[in-house]
Write an enzyme that holds these catalytic residues in place. Structure first.
Site, PDB file in Angstrom:
ATOM      1  N   ARG A 131     -34.763  35.723  33.522  1.00 32.98           N
ATOM      2  CA  ARG A 131     -35.349  34.442  33.036  1.00 32.98           C
ATOM      3  C   ARG A 131     -36.342  33.981  34.185  1.00 32.98           C
ATOM      4  NH1 ARG A 131     -30.068  32.943  32.093  1.00 32.98           N
ATOM      5  NH2 ARG A 131     -30.351  31.896  34.002  1.00 32.98           N
ATOM      6  N   ILE A 132     -36.122  34.366  35.461  1.00 38.98           N
ATOM      7  CA  ILE A 132     -37.015  33.813  36.529  1.00 38.98           C
ATOM      8  C   ILE A 132     -38.255  34.811  36.718  1.00 38.98           C
ATOM      9  CG2 ILE A 132     -37.291  33.334  38.869  1.00 38.98           C
ATOM     10  CD1 ILE A 132     -34.317  32.461  38.967  1.00 38.98           C
ATOM     11  N   ILE A 185     -37.391  36.079  46.745  1.00 43.27           N
ATOM     12  CA  ILE A 185     -36.786  34.876  46.540  1.00 43.27           C
ATOM     13  C   ILE A 185     -35.375  35.244  45.697  1.00 43.27           C
ATOM     14  CG2 ILE A 185     -39.057  33.602  46.031  1.00 43.27           C
ATOM     15  CD1 ILE A 185     -38.609  34.148  42.797  1.00 43.27           C
ATOM     16  N   SER A 186     -34.882  36.151  46.174  1.00 41.06           N
ATOM     17  CA  SER A 186     -33.559  36.416  45.562  1.00 41.06           C
ATOM     18  C   SER A 186     -32.312  36.415  46.568  1.00 41.06           C
ATOM     19  CB  SER A 186     -33.363  38.079  45.035  1.00 41.06           C
ATOM     20  OG  SER A 186     -33.116  38.867  45.953  1.00 41.06           O
ATOM     21  N   ARG A 187     -32.139  37.266  47.357  1.00 43.62           N
ATOM     22  CA  ARG A 187     -31.195  36.951  48.519  1.00 43.62           C
ATOM     23  C   ARG A 187     -31.428  38.161  49.710  1.00 43.62           C
ATOM     24  NH1 ARG A 187     -30.079  33.045  46.232  1.00 43.62           N
ATOM     25  NH2 ARG A 187     -27.827  32.424  45.361  1.00 43.62           N
ATOM     26  N   ASP A 202     -38.027  33.480  50.851  1.00 46.79           N
ATOM     27  CA  ASP A 202     -37.650  32.095  50.649  1.00 46.79           C
ATOM     28  C   ASP A 202     -36.075  32.490  51.032  1.00 46.79           C
ATOM     29  OD1 ASP A 202     -36.921  29.345  49.900  1.00 46.79           O
ATOM     30  OD2 ASP A 202     -36.088  30.148  48.153  1.00 46.79           O
ATOM     31  N   GLU A 234     -28.930  32.638  56.889  1.00 49.17           N
ATOM     32  CA  GLU A 234     -29.721  31.807  56.442  1.00 49.17           C
ATOM     33  C   GLU A 234     -29.077  30.234  57.209  1.00 49.17           C
ATOM     34  OE1 GLU A 234     -29.745  31.213  52.343  1.00 49.17           O
ATOM     35  OE2 GLU A 234     -31.239  32.745  52.185  1.00 49.17           O
ATOM     36  N   HIS A 248     -34.636  28.749  52.423  1.00 50.63           N
ATOM     37  CA  HIS A 248     -33.947  29.065  51.030  1.00 50.63           C
ATOM     38  C   HIS A 248     -34.053  27.618  50.146  1.00 50.63           C
ATOM     39  CE1 HIS A 248     -30.552  30.996  48.458  1.00 50.63           C
ATOM     40  NE2 HIS A 248     -31.261  30.311  47.859  1.00 50.63           N
ATOM     41  N   GLY A 258     -35.699  27.325  47.038  1.00 51.62           N
ATOM     42  CA  GLY A 258     -36.277  27.547  45.509  1.00 51.62           C
ATOM     43  C   GLY A 258     -35.850  26.542  44.774  1.00 51.62           C
TER      44      GLY A 258
HETATM   45  O1  LIG Z   1     -28.886  30.799  43.077  1.00 43.63           O
HETATM   46  C1  LIG Z   1     -29.743  29.703  43.054  1.00 43.63           C
HETATM   47  O2  LIG Z   1     -29.815  29.145  42.117  1.00 43.63           O
HETATM   48  C2  LIG Z   1     -30.449  29.389  44.114  1.00 43.63           C
HETATM   49  O3  LIG Z   1     -30.728  30.472  45.093  1.00 43.63           O
HETATM   50  C3  LIG Z   1     -29.963  28.336  45.015  1.00 43.63           C
HETATM   51  O4  LIG Z   1     -28.851  28.824  45.777  1.00 43.63           O
END
Ligand SMILES: O=C(O)[C@H](O)CO
Length: 348
Positions: free
Chosen positions: A182-183, A263-265, A289, A294, A313, A315
């Protein structure tokens, strides 16, 4: 006089016990600092307190015997917060749910939690727009050297623009999205305003991403995406399959003028390989991000590089999204304590 005093004491006692009763009537939830780092979710506590009594983790640790059997839900915000391990689960006999703020649940051992008869929920969808926005922001900020520009304005020694202030074009460039959920889809849609060509790599082909509104081209092979993209953005969930998905081999395939955005992990990337790729100019820049750990220690080599943007982090960190996220957590916790189905239950 004595009579009056005794009536007053009785009234006070009645009042006190009513207050105590009201407090205890609400089910208890265990929460760390209401969001780590820094307890940013503290401002949303009133929304939770309409339905629950919040037991901060620090208080719980000091007086476990008073709270353990009253806690029915645990609120967790991301990986840096409270560790839901065997010890904690064993100490909460009436726990019904672990309610996660955010969509990623890689920090939770769901089979272990379920084995205690406890359900897990997250907050899908409500985070999608804010997270897509941060991905696009990082791409633009890195391409157009927004952070360097600000630093130059504030701290410059001379008024001469350094050559390094020249950025790179976003309009018309190719964006490779790894992870078209979705993102990823929302990012692709947003970048249509920049006339970007979109390549995507995903476990499954997503026909809706290939329709004209987005016009993304599927790359069954990640190599093709890496070789052709000017910007590579990682949007996958962290899982055993995606752990260090991007390493030295993948950076070596990318264009020397490309930008890597995550922007994931943090653990989806081999960070040492990223530092190496940046130092050797195998890629132009990185915008992150998420990192591992972290926040990054201040002396981490990534923070010493001029062509890197690192966010802590954030987002989902907008007032609006955080508010909706907390409301969604409350909805899931209420379902759990009333014996209902959690609307956002995450299955193992
Ligand atoms: O997983 C998520 O929605 C974001 O990274 C916030 O932790």
């Amino acid at each position: 006089m004595l009579h009056m005093t005794s009536r007053l004491i009785q009234r006070t006692f009645r009042l006190r016990s009513t207050v105590t009763q009201v407090v205890m009537e609400k089910p208890c939830i265990l929460a760390t600092t209401l969001g780590a780092p820094g307890g940013i979710y503290k401002c949303f506590a009133p929304c939770i307190e309409k339905h629950f009594t919040i037991i901060p983790y620090e208080r719980f640790v000091q007086r476990k015997e008073d709270f353990a059997d009253k806690i029915q839900a645990v609120f967790v915000w991301g990986a840096g917060a409270l560790k839901v391990d065997q010890n904690l689960l064993q100490s909460l006999p009436n726990l019904k749910a672990v309610v996660n703020g955010g969509v990623g649940v890689d920090h939770l051992d769901i089979p272990l939690i379920n084995s205690f008869g406890v359900n897990v929920s997250n907050t899908p969808q409500v985070v999608d727009n804010a997270t897509a926005d941060i991905g696009v922001s990082l791409m633009l900020a890195s391409a157009r050297k927004i952070v360097e520009g600000h630093i130059f304005s504030k701290f410059r020694d001379s008024d001469d623009f350094p050559e390094s202030s020249l950025g790179t074009d976003v309009t018309g460039a190719t964006l490779g999205i790894i992870g078209m959920g979705r993102i990823g889809y929302k990012i692709a849609k947003r970048t249509q305003g920049f006339e970007m060509k979109i390549l995507y790599h995903n476990r499954n082909r997503r026909p809706e991403s290939e329709e004209s509104a987005v016009g993304a081209t599927y790359c069954a092979n990640m190599k093709m995406l890496l070789q052709r993209s000017d910007f590579v953005m990682v949007v996958v969930n962290l899982s055993p399959q995606t752990h260090k998905l991007i390493g030295a081999k993948e950076f070596a395939m990318m264009k020397p003028n490309s930008t890597f955005i995550n922007i994931s992990r943090g653990l989806v990337v081999d960070q040492d390989a990223l530092v190496d790729a940046l130092k050797k100019k195998m890629i132009r820049a990185a915008a992150l991000d998420v990192t591992y750990p972290e926040p990054l220690p201040r002396d981490h080599p990534l923070l010493a590089l001029p062509n890197v943007i690192v966010l802590p982090h954030v987002g989902t960190h907008t007032v609006e999204t955080s508010q909706i996220m907390v409301e969604r957590m409350v909805t899931n916790a209420l379902a759990a304590v009333t014996g209902g189905q959690l609307p956002d239950e995450v299955k193992a």
